[in-house]
Design a protein around this motif. Sequence first.
Motif, PDB file in Angstrom:
ATOM      1  N   LEU A  15       0.836  -1.212   0.000  1.00 58.07           N
ATOM      2  CA  LEU A  15       0.000   0.000   0.000  1.00 58.07           C
ATOM      3  C   LEU A  15       0.864   1.254   0.000  1.00 58.07           C
ATOM      4  N   GLY A  42      -7.365  -1.070   2.940  1.00 56.20           N
ATOM      5  CA  GLY A  42      -6.554  -1.348   1.760  1.00 56.20           C
ATOM      6  C   GLY A  42      -6.216  -2.822   1.626  1.00 56.20           C
ATOM      7  N   ASP A  46      -7.394  -5.106  -1.518  1.00 61.81           N
ATOM      8  CA  ASP A  46      -6.395  -5.809  -2.330  1.00 61.81           C
ATOM      9  C   ASP A  46      -6.469  -7.326  -2.194  1.00 61.81           C
TER      10      ASP A  46
END
Length: 59
Positions: A15, A42, A46
């Motif tokens: 990230l 995040g 992902d």
Amino acid sequence: MERLMEKWSRTGEALDGRYFRCSDGLIVRDPGIDNMAQVRAGLLDDGDFTQVLQRLADA
């Protein structure tokens, strides 16, 4: 670790260098609950959440 996270901020890994993980820990670069929540979001986005944070077995 700081140099590695700085490199990742340029390469886009972890990230954009916002976290570092090892087998038994997760370090978020910037302090605060908001930053920790953004890293968690995040990781979920992902698809890395279950790889980075693993559920402990029940006792």
